[in-house]
Scaffold this active site. Structure first.
Site, PDB file in Angstrom:
ATOM      1  N   GLN A  20      12.412 -77.999 -53.902  1.00  0.00           N
ATOM      2  CA  GLN A  20      13.464 -77.520 -54.811  1.00  0.00           C
ATOM      3  C   GLN A  20      13.347 -76.888 -56.120  1.00  0.00           C
ATOM      4  O   GLN A  20      13.683 -76.181 -56.845  1.00  0.00           O
ATOM      5  CB  GLN A  20      14.683 -78.891 -55.030  1.00  0.00           C
ATOM      6  CG  GLN A  20      15.160 -79.170 -53.766  1.00  0.00           C
ATOM      7  CD  GLN A  20      15.963 -80.153 -54.024  1.00  0.00           C
ATOM      8  OE1 GLN A  20      15.724 -81.447 -54.032  1.00  0.00           O
ATOM      9  NE2 GLN A  20      17.472 -80.016 -54.059  1.00  0.00           N
ATOM     10  N   HIS A  37       9.996 -85.721 -49.259  1.00  0.00           N
ATOM     11  CA  HIS A  37      11.316 -84.997 -49.674  1.00  0.00           C
ATOM     12  C   HIS A  37      11.521 -83.798 -48.644  1.00  0.00           C
ATOM     13  O   HIS A  37      11.806 -82.841 -49.311  1.00  0.00           O
ATOM     14  CB  HIS A  37      11.425 -84.967 -51.000  1.00  0.00           C
ATOM     15  CG  HIS A  37      12.641 -84.751 -51.627  1.00  0.00           C
ATOM     16  ND1 HIS A  37      13.374 -85.784 -52.758  1.00  0.00           N
ATOM     17  CD2 HIS A  37      13.957 -84.201 -51.132  1.00  0.00           C
ATOM     18  CE1 HIS A  37      14.600 -85.364 -52.726  1.00  0.00           C
ATOM     19  NE2 HIS A  37      14.890 -84.609 -51.979  1.00  0.00           N
ATOM     20  N   ASN A  53      12.456 -89.920 -49.167  1.00  0.00           N
ATOM     21  CA  ASN A  53      13.724 -89.867 -49.655  1.00  0.00           C
ATOM     22  C   ASN A  53      14.644 -89.520 -48.626  1.00  0.00           C
ATOM     23  O   ASN A  53      14.716 -88.535 -47.586  1.00  0.00           O
ATOM     24  CB  ASN A  53      13.718 -88.659 -50.437  1.00  0.00           C
ATOM     25  CG  ASN A  53      14.863 -88.198 -51.232  1.00  0.00           C
ATOM     26  OD1 ASN A  53      15.337 -89.255 -52.039  1.00  0.00           O
ATOM     27  ND2 ASN A  53      15.539 -87.428 -50.728  1.00  0.00           N
ATOM     28  N   GLU A  54      15.730 -90.282 -48.522  1.00  0.00           N
ATOM     29  CA  GLU A  54      16.817 -90.222 -47.788  1.00  0.00           C
ATOM     30  C   GLU A  54      16.476 -89.697 -46.239  1.00  0.00           C
ATOM     31  O   GLU A  54      16.773 -88.721 -45.640  1.00  0.00           O
ATOM     32  CB  GLU A  54      17.794 -89.185 -48.339  1.00  0.00           C
ATOM     33  CG  GLU A  54      18.278 -89.101 -49.827  1.00  0.00           C
ATOM     34  CD  GLU A  54      19.037 -88.293 -50.171  1.00  0.00           C
ATOM     35  OE1 GLU A  54      19.338 -86.945 -49.614  1.00  0.00           O
ATOM     36  OE2 GLU A  54      19.652 -88.337 -51.186  1.00  0.00           O
ATOM     37  N   ASN A 113      20.238 -93.678 -53.767  1.00  0.00           N
ATOM     38  CA  ASN A 113      20.721 -92.542 -54.009  1.00  0.00           C
ATOM     39  C   ASN A 113      22.302 -92.442 -54.025  1.00  0.00           C
ATOM     40  O   ASN A 113      22.789 -92.633 -52.533  1.00  0.00           O
ATOM     41  CB  ASN A 113      20.314 -91.224 -53.170  1.00  0.00           C
ATOM     42  CG  ASN A 113      18.791 -90.929 -53.719  1.00  0.00           C
ATOM     43  OD1 ASN A 113      18.092 -91.556 -54.535  1.00  0.00           O
ATOM     44  ND2 ASN A 113      18.205 -89.930 -53.074  1.00  0.00           N
ATOM     45  N   TYR A 168      26.239 -90.576 -54.719  1.00  0.00           N
ATOM     46  CA  TYR A 168      26.751 -89.392 -55.273  1.00  0.00           C
ATOM     47  C   TYR A 168      28.308 -89.488 -55.051  1.00  0.00           C
ATOM     48  O   TYR A 168      29.174 -89.265 -56.031  1.00  0.00           O
ATOM     49  CB  TYR A 168      26.564 -88.108 -54.395  1.00  0.00           C
ATOM     50  CG  TYR A 168      24.876 -87.803 -55.068  1.00  0.00           C
ATOM     51  CD1 TYR A 168      24.715 -86.912 -56.032  1.00  0.00           C
ATOM     52  CD2 TYR A 168      23.730 -88.282 -54.079  1.00  0.00           C
ATOM     53  CE1 TYR A 168      23.510 -86.627 -56.495  1.00  0.00           C
ATOM     54  CE2 TYR A 168      22.551 -87.863 -54.661  1.00  0.00           C
ATOM     55  CZ  TYR A 168      22.548 -86.874 -55.788  1.00  0.00           C
ATOM     56  OH  TYR A 168      21.100 -86.465 -55.989  1.00  0.00           O
ATOM     57  N   GLU A 172      19.558 -76.267 -53.924  1.00  0.00           N
ATOM     58  CA  GLU A 172      20.132 -77.069 -53.297  1.00  0.00           C
ATOM     59  C   GLU A 172      20.142 -76.770 -51.798  1.00  0.00           C
ATOM     60  O   GLU A 172      21.375 -76.347 -51.262  1.00  0.00           O
ATOM     61  CB  GLU A 172      21.151 -77.239 -54.151  1.00  0.00           C
ATOM     62  CG  GLU A 172      22.445 -78.125 -53.421  1.00  0.00           C
ATOM     63  CD  GLU A 172      21.809 -79.613 -53.387  1.00  0.00           C
ATOM     64  OE1 GLU A 172      20.971 -79.983 -54.186  1.00  0.00           O
ATOM     65  OE2 GLU A 172      22.278 -80.205 -52.395  1.00  0.00           O
ATOM     66  N   TRP A 173      19.164 -76.629 -51.271  1.00  0.00           N
ATOM     67  CA  TRP A 173      18.942 -76.433 -49.771  1.00  0.00           C
ATOM     68  C   TRP A 173      19.999 -75.721 -49.086  1.00  0.00           C
ATOM     69  O   TRP A 173      19.861 -74.542 -49.609  1.00  0.00           O
ATOM     70  CB  TRP A 173      19.129 -77.889 -49.128  1.00  0.00           C
ATOM     71  CG  TRP A 173      18.390 -79.078 -49.794  1.00  0.00           C
ATOM     72  CD1 TRP A 173      18.645 -80.049 -50.636  1.00  0.00           C
ATOM     73  CD2 TRP A 173      17.059 -79.221 -49.664  1.00  0.00           C
ATOM     74  NE1 TRP A 173      17.549 -80.726 -51.170  1.00  0.00           N
ATOM     75  CE2 TRP A 173      16.543 -80.299 -50.616  1.00  0.00           C
ATOM     76  CE3 TRP A 173      16.033 -78.547 -49.112  1.00  0.00           C
ATOM     77  CZ2 TRP A 173      15.150 -80.615 -50.751  1.00  0.00           C
ATOM     78  CZ3 TRP A 173      14.419 -78.722 -49.300  1.00  0.00           C
ATOM     79  CH2 TRP A 173      14.211 -79.907 -50.201  1.00  0.00           C
TER      80      TRP A 173
HETATM   81  O1  IFM Z   1      19.502 -82.022 -54.080  1.00  0.00           O
HETATM   82  C1  IFM Z   1      19.672 -83.161 -53.031  1.00  0.00           C
HETATM   83  C2  IFM Z   1      18.397 -84.054 -53.109  1.00  0.00           C
HETATM   84  O2  IFM Z   1      17.342 -83.119 -52.495  1.00  0.00           O
HETATM   85  C3  IFM Z   1      18.526 -85.191 -52.431  1.00  0.00           C
HETATM   86  N1  IFM Z   1      19.734 -86.084 -52.704  1.00  0.00           N
HETATM   87  C4  IFM Z   1      20.771 -85.161 -52.967  1.00  0.00           C
HETATM   88  C5  IFM Z   1      20.816 -84.166 -54.102  1.00  0.00           C
HETATM   89  C6  IFM Z   1      22.145 -83.498 -54.140  1.00  0.00           C
HETATM   90  O3  IFM Z   1      22.530 -82.848 -52.902  1.00  0.00           O
END
Ligand code: IFM
Length: 459
Positions: free
Chosen positions: A21, A122, A166-167, A297, A299, A417-418
C-alpha cells in the site's frame, strides 16, 4: 471541566501501514512480482485503474517518513514486509537488497526511538507461489515458514514484536471466494483450503520466530466486525450467526485451540467436493501454537439480512449512524458505519470467549477525503472524533479487564486502498500523490497530543 480519558504509561501508541500500500518500487533492486502487481496490472480489477507501482514512494522516502513519525511522537510503527522483495521466487534464492532495505528501516526506527512491529504477510504473495496454486496449496504454508525463517534470522535481533499474518479472512475468503482481492478467484473450496493453509503457516512460523528472535512477542492479526441481524426473524438471526462464523469465529477459534466451529464446518461441507482431505493429523495442534497477543483490526458493524428468506420480517429500524467514504463491495457499495461501541463489544467478547494474554488494536481508522484547506492545514474533524471515540471505547474495555496493551491507527498516511485504489484516504497524514508531499491532518496533530499526554480530554 471535560473528562480526561487517560491510559497507562506503558500503553503503546502507534500507527500502521503495509508494504504494497505504501512502498512503490514494485520491480526495483531485485524484487519479484507479487500477486498484487499482477492483479493491478490486469485491467478491470481496480476501481480507478490505479496500481501500487509508486504508491507513497515509501521505499525511497522512508527516512523522511520515520522523521515524520518521530515528530508525531509515535511509539511504535507497524509495517509489513514484502515477501517477494526477500524471496523473489517465493522460496529458495534470497535477495540481499530486500533484506537490507528492511534492516535499514528497522535501524532508522530504533534510532528514532520507535518500536518496529513487523507483519510478515499483508497479502503480497510472490506471484511464483500463486503460479504453483497459492494459498489453497499446502506447499505455500511451507514456503511461508521458510520466509519467516529468512526474515527473522536477519531482523530478529532488533524486531521484538512479530505478527505472522494480517486479516486471514481477506487473504482467503475475499481473495479466493469473493474475488475482490488478488488473485481474484471465485471458488469457495479454494477459499476454505486457503484459510486452513494460512492458519497452518502461522502455526509453523511461531516457533521459528521464537527461535530466531529471542525475547520477542509473537502474535497474529485478524479482522472482526460486529454483526447484527436486520430483524428478529429466525432467518436473519441464522444468517447473522453464519456470517459471524465465517468472518469472526473461524480463525480465532482454531488459533485458540478449539478447531473449526461445528456450525461453519457444516456450512462449508457442501462446497467441498473432496471433503476435508487437506486437513492433516496434527494440523490443529500446529495452528494453536501459543501466542503472546492477538492483533485486532476493527472498523465497522454489519447489519445482516437473509435476502432469500420468504416472508421475512420487516427490517428493524436502526438509528442512522454516520458513515465514512469506505464501503463493502466494489461496485454496489454498502458504506461503513461509524460504530465505536462495536469496538468495546468486540474487545470484551474476545477477552471473555478466548482469553488472549494480551491484545493490541493493530488497525482502526476511517476513510474521508478531506484535503488541504489552502492554508497548509488538513482539517479532518470527523477522523479526529473517530479516533477519540474508538480510543474511549478501548479505555472502557480496559476498565472491564480487557488486557489491551496498545493501539495502532490505520493508517499512518493515505495509501493504495486495494480494489478501491487511491479514492479512499485512511491516513492521519495527507499524501499529495503528484508531489509525494506529506501533511499531518488535524487528526494526526490530535493524536500527537494524546500520545504526549497519555490520554485526551473528551471535549
Ligand atoms: O487498508 C486496509 C488494510 O490493508 C487492511 N485492513 C483494512 C484497511 C482498510 O480497508
Amino acid at each position: 471541566m471535560s473528562a480526561f480519558i487517560s491510559f497507562p504509561d506503558d500503553f503503546i501508541w502507534g500507527a500502521a501501514t503495509s508494504s504494497y500500500q505504501i512502498e512503490g518500487a514494485w520491480n526495483e533492486d531485485g524484487k519479484g512480482e507479487s500477486i498484487w502487481d499482477r492483479y493491478t496490472h490486469t485491467p478491470g480489477n481496480i476501481i480507478d485503474g490505479s496500481t501500487g507501482d509508486v504508491a507513497c514512494d515509501h521505499y525511497h522516502r522512508w527516512p523522511q517518513d520515520v522523521a515524520m513519525m518521530k515528530a508525531l511522537g509515535l511509539q511504535a510503527y507497524r509495517f509489513s514486509i514484502a515477501w517477494p522483495r526477500i524471496l523473489p521466487d517465493g522460496r529458495g534464492r534470497v535477495n540481499p537488497a530486500g533484506l537490507d532495505f528492511y534492516s535499514r528501516l528497522v535501524d532508522g526506527l530504533l534510532e528514532a526511538n520507535i518500536k518496529p512491529v513487523v507483519t510478515l504477510y499483508h497479502w503480497d504473495l510472490p506471484q511464483a507461489l500463486q503460479d504453483t496454486g497459492g494459498w489453497p496449496e499446502r506447499s505455500t504454508a511451507e514456503a511461508f515458514a521458510e520466509y519467516a525463517d529468512v526474515v527473522s534470522r536477519r531482523l530478529g535481533d532488533r524486531v521484538k514484536t512479530w505478527i505472522t499474518h494480517n486479516e486471514m479472512w481477506c487473504a482467503s475468503v475475499l481473495s479466493y471466494e469473493l474475488g475482490e482481492h488478488a488473485p481474484g478467484w471465485r471458488d469457495t473450496a479454494a477459499a476454505v483450503r486457503a484459510a486452513h493453509h494460512l492458519l497452518l503457516s502461522h502455526g509453523l512460523a511461531v516457533p521459528i520466530l521464537r527461535a530466531n528472535s529471542p525475547d520477542s512477542e509473537v502474535g497474529v492479526t485478524l479482522n472482526f466486525e460486529i454483526m447484527e441481524p436486520a430483524s428478529a426473524s429466525d432467518a436473519d438471526r441464522q444468517a447473522t450467526r453464519t456470517i459471524d462464523g465465517t468472518y469472526n469465529r473461524w480463525f480465532v477459534s482454531a488459533l485458540y485451540g478449539r478447531h473449526y466451529p461445528a456450525d461453519i464446518v457444516a456450512h462449508y461441507e457442501p462446497h467441498l467436493p473432496n471433503g476435508w482431505d487437506f486437513v492433516q493429523p496434527g494440523d490443529f495442534d500446529v495452528i494453536a501454537a501459543p501466542i503472546d497477543f492477538l492483533g485486532v483490526n476493527y472498523y465497522t458493524r454489519r447489519i445482516v439480512r437473509d435476502e432469500a428468506a420468504p416472508d421475512n420480517l420487516p427490517q428493524t429500524h436502526f438509528p442512522d449512524l454516520p458513515k465514512c467514504d469506505m464501503h463493502t463491495g466494489v461496485w454496489e457499495p454498502v458504506y461503513w458505519e461509524i460504530y465505536p461501541d462495536g469496538l468495546y463489544q468486540l474487545l470484551n467478547r474476545l477477552h471473555f470467549e478466548y482469553q488472549p494474554g494480551k491484545i493490541y488494536v493493530t488497525e482502526n481508522g476511517t476513510s474521508f477525503a478531506d484535503g488541504p484547506d489552502g492554508s497548509g492545514h488538513v482539517p479532518d474533524a470527523r477522523r479526529r472524533l473517530y479516533l477519540r471515540d474508538h480510543l474511549s471505547a478501548c479505555r472502557r474495555a480496559m476498565d472491564n479487564g480487557v488486557p489491551l496493551a496498545g493501539y495502532f491507527a490505520w493508517s499512518l498516511m493515505d495509501n493504495f486502498e486495494w480494489a478501491k485504489g487511491y479514492q479512499q484516504r485512511f491516513g492521519i497524514v495527507w499524501v499529495d500523490y503528484d508531489t509525494q508531499q506529506r501533511t499531518p491532518k488535524e487528526s494526526a496533530l490530535w493524536y500527537r497530543d494524546a500520545i504526549a499526554h497519555h490520554g485526551f480530554a473528551l471535549d
